[in-house]
Design an enzyme around this catalytic site. Structure first.
Site, short mmCIF file in Angstrom:
data_model
loop_
_atom_site.label_atom_id
_atom_site.label_comp_id
_atom_site.label_asym_id
_atom_site.label_seq_id
_atom_site.Cartn_x
_atom_site.Cartn_y
_atom_site.Cartn_z
CG ASP A 28 0.74 0.29 8.93
OD1 ASP A 28 1.08 1.50 8.33
OD2 ASP A 28 1.55 -0.06 9.93
CB SER A 81 5.63 2.04 9.95
OG SER A 81 4.42 1.71 9.03
CG ASP A 171 8.37 6.47 0.64
OD1 ASP A 171 7.21 5.89 1.03
OD2 ASP A 171 9.42 5.97 0.99
NE ARG A 286 10.86 2.67 7.77
CZ ARG A 286 9.53 2.58 7.68
NH1 ARG A 286 8.98 3.74 7.43
NH2 ARG A 286 8.88 1.73 7.73
CE LYS A 361 2.59 -1.94 7.08
NZ LYS A 361 3.21 -0.88 6.98
CG ASP A 430 1.02 1.24 5.08
OD1 ASP A 430 1.19 2.76 4.85
OD2 ASP A 430 2.05 0.66 4.99
CG HIS A 434 2.61 1.58 0.46
ND1 HIS A 434 3.01 3.07 0.51
CD2 HIS A 434 2.74 1.46 1.76
CE1 HIS A 434 3.27 3.46 1.48
NE2 HIS A 434 3.12 2.36 2.34
CG ASP A 471 1.32 3.68 11.26
OD1 ASP A 471 0.40 3.77 10.61
OD2 ASP A 471 2.49 3.02 10.69
CG HIS A 472 1.62 6.57 8.74
ND1 HIS A 472 1.03 6.09 7.40
CD2 HIS A 472 2.64 5.41 9.09
CE1 HIS A 472 1.28 4.80 7.26
NE2 HIS A 472 2.32 4.51 8.07
CG HIS A 501 2.96 6.89 4.46
ND1 HIS A 501 3.99 6.47 5.25
CD2 HIS A 501 2.31 5.46 4.18
CE1 HIS A 501 4.19 5.33 5.37
NE2 HIS A 501 3.40 4.81 4.50
#
Ligand SMILES: O=C(O)[C@@H](CO)OP(=O)(O)O
Ligand SMILES: [Mn+2]
Ligand SMILES: [Mn+2]
Length: 514
Positions: A28, A81, A171, A286, A361, A430, A434, A471-472, A501
């Site tokens: 992730d 994700s 974000d 989401r 996750k 991930d 963050h 995933d990113h 991300h």
């Protein structure tokens, strides 16, 4: 084959050998970027991933994980994700929630749908409450969508509106909450000029208030409930701008974790608790971080915390968040219909699956992977294992997280030879990325690399096949950059740590030549 011409039967792959265990490892937040000191994957010791990069060129690809390539509205949209695991699990690209909401708002169709009609029934006598993430991050929600919804709702009869904001900083850059609240306040004051009684009623940081996921910590949702529904919180302010400014004065303050607050009038009375006869919309598109609050708002039988008072409301999600649970029952925009995902194909073809991650996750390799459906397709063919995450901490404190435990479970599943596909998500890059803690993110990347090694060693032992991908991006770039790619400095000449991300591509390593 059915009469419609569709069949679940999978043909043999022209090159892939049959009957071998396949490990699918999703790192992730693990992208590819220039090697510099803000690239924690580069700085960390990652011998396993480095050796994969040195593999034969036909065994790897760099693939895009952001923007239109994965079904997001624009090329400026970073990956996330949900879209990453939806795409990996379905093997296809779907227009994601963000895009579907854009269409529905632009065409006005949102106001003709069943969901809007349902909440509209309360507009005459009740208040419309909007609860969601306030930023332009575009991962869970978008400010411009909220603005359009406010306008549309008031034009369609809402006379009293209360917004319950969740500040971001994950974000988008930390500290941007103030600007977003100011923008919203400005919009609401314009609505008030038009005679709509519109105000912010409560707030709090997304990771501390409301937006928990996969039942990691119901206390988070309870804090939100207390502020939004009951009108109670440790901090009370007369305006939301004052609230975020004051709360951010604490030297450890962080938009992601701002404590809950309520807005009160001159007499100290909360301006917008949720009451019988009101309408509520959770405006995030989401799913993962809306499922728990949706349950609290919708379920009659509910024992996760004491709701104290359960108002009789008309509740709609921006989308339906869980296709299996049909939660919530009412929603403003139809979610993407992610059908015939790989997991469903596997059970129809007698292929046994093992999926594992830690709580934060876990739903990524199950719920998102299966097209936003909770539960098994066929419990006799699948085993999903959740390793409890540490709750109530920021993961820079424990950057290794449960990577080792996840890898051990995967290793044991592989060596047991009871499964044909073993898939895991390794969260470290991930979740620690963050937090914006660069040193901790380096430790996190090393831990994820060690976990990959353990899984690949097991695969080698059984002569299996692996796919290692992400995933990113996230941990590969921890600083905000200017157009020429250099760190963008703030007005004091300091770098700005990137907690979000990225738009970077991700690796896809295969142990066979495709
Ligand atoms: O934590 C989350 O909710 C998002 C960022 O908003 O991250 P991810 O898409 O990796 O789950
Ligand atoms: Mn992710
Ligand atoms: Mn993330």
């Amino acid at each position: 084959m059915s009469s419609s011409g569709f069949s679940w039967k999978l043909e043999d792959h022209p090159k892939l050998p049959k009957g071998k265990t396949v490990a699918v490892v999703v790192l992730d937040g693990w992208g590819e970027a220039n090697p510099d000191k803000y690239n924690c994957i580069h700085v960390a010791e990652t011998p396993t991933m480095d050796s994969l990069k040195k593999g034969a060129p036909e065994k790897w690809r760099l693939v895009r994980a952001h923007g239109t390539a994965v079904g997001l509205p624009t090329e400026d949209d970073m990956g996330n994700s949900e879209v990453g695991h939806n795409a990996l699990g379905a093997g296809r690209i779907y227009a994601q929630g963000a895009k579907l909401v854009d269409f529905a708002l632009a065409s006005g169709k949102i106001y003709e749908g069943e969901g809007f009609k349902y909440i509209k029934e309360c507009f005459d006598k009740g208040t419309l409450h909007l609860i969601g993430l306030l930023s332009d991050g575009g991962v869970h929600s978008r400010l411009d969508q909220l603005q359009l919804l406010l306008k549309g709702a008031s034009e369609n009869g809402a006379k009293r509106i209360r917004v319950h904001v969740l500040t971001d900083g994950r974000d988008v850059l930390d500290g941007t909450s103030v600007g977003f609240v100011e923008t919203l306040e400005n919009d609401l004051s314009k609505l008030r000029e038009k005679g709509v009684d519109a105000q912010i009623a409560s707030g709090g940081g997304r990771m501390y208030v409301t937006m928990d996921r996969y039942e990691n910590d119901w206390g988070v949702v309870k804090r939100g409930w207390d502020a939004q529904v009951l009108g109670g919180a440790p901090h009370k302010f007369q305006t939301a701008v004052e609230a975020v400014k004051k709360l951010r004065e604490d030297p450890n303050a962080n938009d992601q974790y701002l404590p809950p607050f309520v807005i009160v009038d001159e007499s100290g009375k909360p301006v917008g608790p949720i009451l019988d006869g009101d309408a509520v919309v959770t405006f995030n598109f989401r799913a993962d971080r809306m499922v728990m609050i949706a349950k609290a708002l919708e379920y009659e039988d509910f024992d996760k915390f004491d709701r104290v008072r359960v108002p009789k409301i008309h509740y709609a999600g921006m989308l339906q968040y869980d296709g299996e649970l049909k939660l919530p029952k009412h929603y403003l925009v139809d979610p993407p219909e992610i059908e015939r995902t790989s997991g469903e194909y596997l059970v129809h073809n007698g292929i046994r699956t093992f999926a594992c991650s830690e709580t934060v996750k876990f739903g990524h390799v199950t719920f998102f992977w299966n097209g936003n459906r909770s539960g098994y397709f066929d419990a006799s063919m699948e085993e999903y294992v959740e390793i409890p995450s540490d709750a109530g901490i920021t993961f820079n404190v424990q950057p290794k997280m449960k990577a080792l435990e996840i890898a051990e479970k995967a290793r044991d599943a592989i060596l047991s030879r009871k499964f044909d596909q073993v898939r895991v998500n390794l969260p470290n890059g991930d979740m620690v990325g963050h937090t914006g803690d660069i040193e901790a993110t380096v430790v996190a990347c090393k831990a994820a690399d060690e976990a990959v090694k353990m899984i690949l060693d097991a695969i080698e032992q059984v002569g299996g096949i692996y796919v290692v991908t992400a995933d990113h991006g996230n941990a590969e770039d921890m600083v905000k950059r200017n157009k020429s790619g250099q760190p963008a400095l703030d007005k004091n000449g300091n770098i700005q740590v990137l907690t979000s991300h990225t738009l970077q591509p991700v690796w896809n390593f295969l142990s066979f030549s495709s």
